[in-house]
Design a protein around this motif. Structure first.
Motif, PDB file in Angstrom:
ATOM      1  N   ALA A 270      -7.436   8.297  21.653  1.00  0.00           N
ATOM      2  CA  ALA A 270      -8.179   9.420  22.055  1.00  0.00           C
ATOM      3  C   ALA A 270      -9.461   9.198  22.095  1.00  0.00           C
ATOM      4  O   ALA A 270      -9.897   8.644  21.104  1.00  0.00           O
ATOM      5  N   GLN A 271     -10.345  10.053  22.950  1.00  0.00           N
ATOM      6  CA  GLN A 271     -12.059  10.149  22.770  1.00  0.00           C
ATOM      7  C   GLN A 271     -12.292  11.179  22.076  1.00  0.00           C
ATOM      8  O   GLN A 271     -13.261  10.834  21.432  1.00  0.00           O
ATOM      9  N   ARG A 272     -11.719  12.237  21.975  1.00  0.00           N
ATOM     10  CA  ARG A 272     -12.218  13.417  21.188  1.00  0.00           C
ATOM     11  C   ARG A 272     -11.001  13.676  20.646  1.00  0.00           C
ATOM     12  O   ARG A 272     -10.525  14.950  20.963  1.00  0.00           O
ATOM     13  N   PRO A 273     -10.376  13.090  19.544  1.00  0.00           N
ATOM     14  CA  PRO A 273      -9.359  13.722  18.820  1.00  0.00           C
ATOM     15  C   PRO A 273      -9.562  14.817  17.609  1.00  0.00           C
ATOM     16  O   PRO A 273     -10.652  14.735  17.454  1.00  0.00           O
ATOM     17  N   ALA A 274      -8.647  15.596  17.501  1.00  0.00           N
ATOM     18  CA  ALA A 274      -9.136  16.706  16.332  1.00  0.00           C
ATOM     19  C   ALA A 274      -7.905  17.084  15.738  1.00  0.00           C
ATOM     20  O   ALA A 274      -6.736  16.645  16.174  1.00  0.00           O
TER      21      ALA A 274
END
Length: 684
Positions: free
Chosen positions: A432-436
């Motif tokens: 993922a590029q912008r995992p949270a």
């Protein structure tokens, strides 16, 4: 970007917009019933017809994409005739009961019939009648009024994620129905706002007031940690209903059912005068007597501890902490049982922000059930799932979150596995590029809470959740008072459990409870309890002194939501009888304690003093910029107990909702499963 001509005005519009949206950009009003900019397009009502040059007939502007070179007329004779015809069809079967309809004065059908309809009808046939539908304790139905716009159906399916509503039959026999089942969604009340006619109205509010009788106050909901923007409607001195206000970054234009319907709890079980326990019974007392008796307990400050509750406001916590520090009391906590690291503010707030969840491309939920703890945040996650198929992993209870997810188990070992990058979801997080990550605040109240927090922080750092312009590490609180207490340092070493253990061992003999009710019974029985709050809830029954405070609808106060966003609530009514605003009670108490004087005389004095100590609290309606420092290593001994959400009943989580008859009925129907008033078995 296509260029259109609308009513002889040429403009360029963004690619992908509809003709209706283009007309709005041109400043032209287009009537509509079925269209809503947050729902899928249905094209049912045909009120949005406009005239497109070279088209054989008027077009439905809500469903027609804007294209280069279009020439649109929105108010010529052809359009006016088409709109009158559409309105005439919509009114064929609509009953003439506006004088007794709760939608009267707020009805889109009334407004548009006046603006675009005719002054008479050519239909003299008998109108059809439709049987009422049981949609639960919150939604009143008069389905004969329904114009089949299907807004309610689309909201339930797309936003709420509960496909409880649908249409049966065709033509004149078509009906919107739930097939006899209540609408089991924490957001169901929003379909009342969406209904453009009086087919769906509020059952608790039915026949209470007309819109023009109400005084309206813009405020903030405090029954969870989201901080939804609301409007409080008051008739006389009674709060009769609560509606959502638009705030794109928090609640958009929705609110949860608890925020909307728990307001009747403000009428019941109220504490409206001071009491002192004498000979085993609570006796009414004057304010001076109650404050003197409370001040006497501060003669030995080392034996006093204070606990803040879930609905605490920022100013009151600050004044209470200042009072306790001046009086020599060193043991206090308002963090709701959790032990949070406070060295950096980003350690204990939702750093991604609520609106920022729409930009993540992978999400891990740890020890939280957002559908019950924060339904509007859950709706954001579902929205992101519908946009791009957001992959979600869950470590915790296997519950219906209204979107599919990877069930990673409910034990802490799942975090250890993810940290190694193992499993399908571990691979998803890595790519993922912008995992949270969203960590439930209740995790920090566990014996291994520190270790779980460290694992979650390590995972965020390993999986690239921390970047200069993005922070994907989030803590989801379920009480609005928690972040305020953490911001002000109103926390105890070892958390509330350490305070309660001190009561059990006898080193603390006096507990000052500021709206705190979730205190173990054995602790309440062993201590001298001073209870300050607005409802006679759990802890008030054990109180030796009661100081009546004000509810959130009765005071001007600042609240901090789970993002760290500070918002102001305004008073809609005055506190009942002798009850006072909480910060004023603390100020008056200080005047009764020898050697203590706070000097505050106005709310502005309190806020000025607070900002001098904590400058960041001067910001309003802003989220802090992303920040992070490397999390220090700590012991990582994990227990085997499963991770569970602290909210087991969404409808009753605080003193106000527990006093609400409406929320009690929702508990009976949705939690215990009773379908009608005669079904007592499910409640028992």
């Amino acid at each position: 970007m296509p260029t259109l001509t609308i009513d002889e005005k040429t403009l360029e519009v963004p690619a992908g917009v509809t003709v209706l949206q283009a007309c709005e950009l041109a400043g032209v009003e287009i009537p509509r019933f079925c269209y809503h900019d947050r729902l899928k397009i249905a094209g049912n009502c045909r009120m949005c017809l406009v005239d497109l040059e070279k088209a054989p007939k008027p077009i439905a502007s809500c469903a027609m994409p804007a294209a280069e070179g279009m020439v649109i007329h929105t108010n010529n004779d052809r359009v006016q005739k088409a709109r009158r015809g559409a309105m005439e069809f919509l009114l064929i079967n609509h009953p003439l009961d506006c004088p007794i309809c709760d939608q009267g004065g707020e009805c889109d059908l009334q407004d548009q019939a006046m603006a675009y309809g005719m002054d008479k009808s050519r239909y003299h046939e008998e109108k059809r009648a439709v049987s009422e539908k049981d949609m639960g304790p919150l939604i009143q139905t008069v389905m004969t009024r329904c114009i089949h716009c299907t807004r309610c159906v689309r909201f339930a399916e797309d936003i709420a994620g509960v496909p409880a509503l649908g249409a049966v039959g065709r033509g004149e026999s078509m009906e919107i129905t739930t097939l006899g089942k209540p609408v089991a969604s924490e957001l169901s009340g929003n379909i009342i706002d969406l209904c453009p006619v009086g087919a769906l109205t509020s059952k608790p509010y039915a026949f209470h007031a007309r819109p023009w009788e109400l005084d309206k106050t813009e405020s903030i909901d405090v029954l969870d940690a989201v901080g939804s923007n609301i409007r409080i409607d008051v008739r006389g001195s009674e709060v009769v209903r609560i509606l959502p206000r638009l705030h794109e970054d928090i609640n958009e234009e929705w609110i949860g059912d608890k925020a909307r319907h728990a307001c009747d709890g403000l009428k019941y079980q109220r504490l409206d005068r001071p009491y002192i326990r004498q000979q085993g019974n609570l006796k009414e007392a004057s304010w001076d007597q109650a404050l003197r008796a409370t001040a006497d307990r501060f003669a030995q400050p080392q034996t006093v501890a204070a606990v803040g509750g879930p609905l605490a406001d920022l100013e009151s916590v600050f004044v209470l902490k200042t009072l306790l520090d001046a009086a020599g009391v060193t043991r206090y906590d308002g963090a709701g049982g959790g032990v949070f690291p406070r060295d950096v503010r980003s350690r204990y707030i939702m750093n991604t922000t609520i609106a920022g969840l729409e930009s993540v491309d992978a999400l891990l939920l740890v020890g939280t059930n957002p559908r019950w703890e924060a339904p509007l945040i859950n709706a954001r996650i579902r929205k992101r799932y519908l946009q791009n198929g957001l992959p979600v992993g869950v470590v915790g209870d296997a519950v219906d979150l209204t979107y599919p997810y990877h069930d990673l188990g409910n034990t802490p070992d799942a975090l250890r596995t993810l940290a190694k990058g193992s499993g399908d979801f571990g691979a998803i997080l890595k790519k993922a590029q912008r995992p949270a990550l969203i960590l439930g605040a209740s995790v920090l109240a566990r014996p291994d809470g520190e270790a779980l927090y460290a694992y979650a922080a390590d995972l965020a750092e390993q999986m690239g959740m921390i970047a200069p312009d993005f922070n994907g590490f989030n803590v989801l609180h379920h009480a609005v008072g928690t972040v305020a207490s953490l911001d002000l340092g109103f926390v105890a070493q070892g958390g509330q459990q350490a305070l309660f253990d001190a009561v059990r061992t006898g080193s603390i003999t006096t507990l000052y409870l500021y709206g705190a009710d979730d205190v173990p019974t054995d602790v309440l029985e062993k201590a001298f309890v001073i209870y300050q709050g607005h409802h006679g809830d759990k802890a008030a029954h054990y109180a030796d002194i009661i100081l009546p405070g004000a509810a959130y609808t009765e005071k001007q106060a600042l609240y901090v939501n789970t993002e760290g966003r500070i918002q102001e609530a305004l008073p809609a009514v005055t506190p009942p009888h002798l009850a006072k605003e909480d910060w004023k009670i603390f100020r008056a108490l200080a005047d009764h304690i020898a050697g203590v004087s706070l000097g505050y005389r106005t709310l502005d004095d309190v806020r000025s003093a607070m900002v001098q100590v904590y400058p960041f609290l001067s910001l309003r309606d802003q989220c802090p910029a992303p920040s992070w420092t490397r999390f220090p290593q700590s012991p990582k001994t994990l227990e085997k107990d499963p991770l569970v959400s602290p909210v087991t009943n969404f409808y009753q989580t605080d003193p106000i909702s527990r006093a609400s008859k409406t929320m009690a009925e929702c508990t009976r129907v949705f939690v215990h499963g009773a379908q009608n008033p005669d079904d007592k078995k499910a409640v028992a």
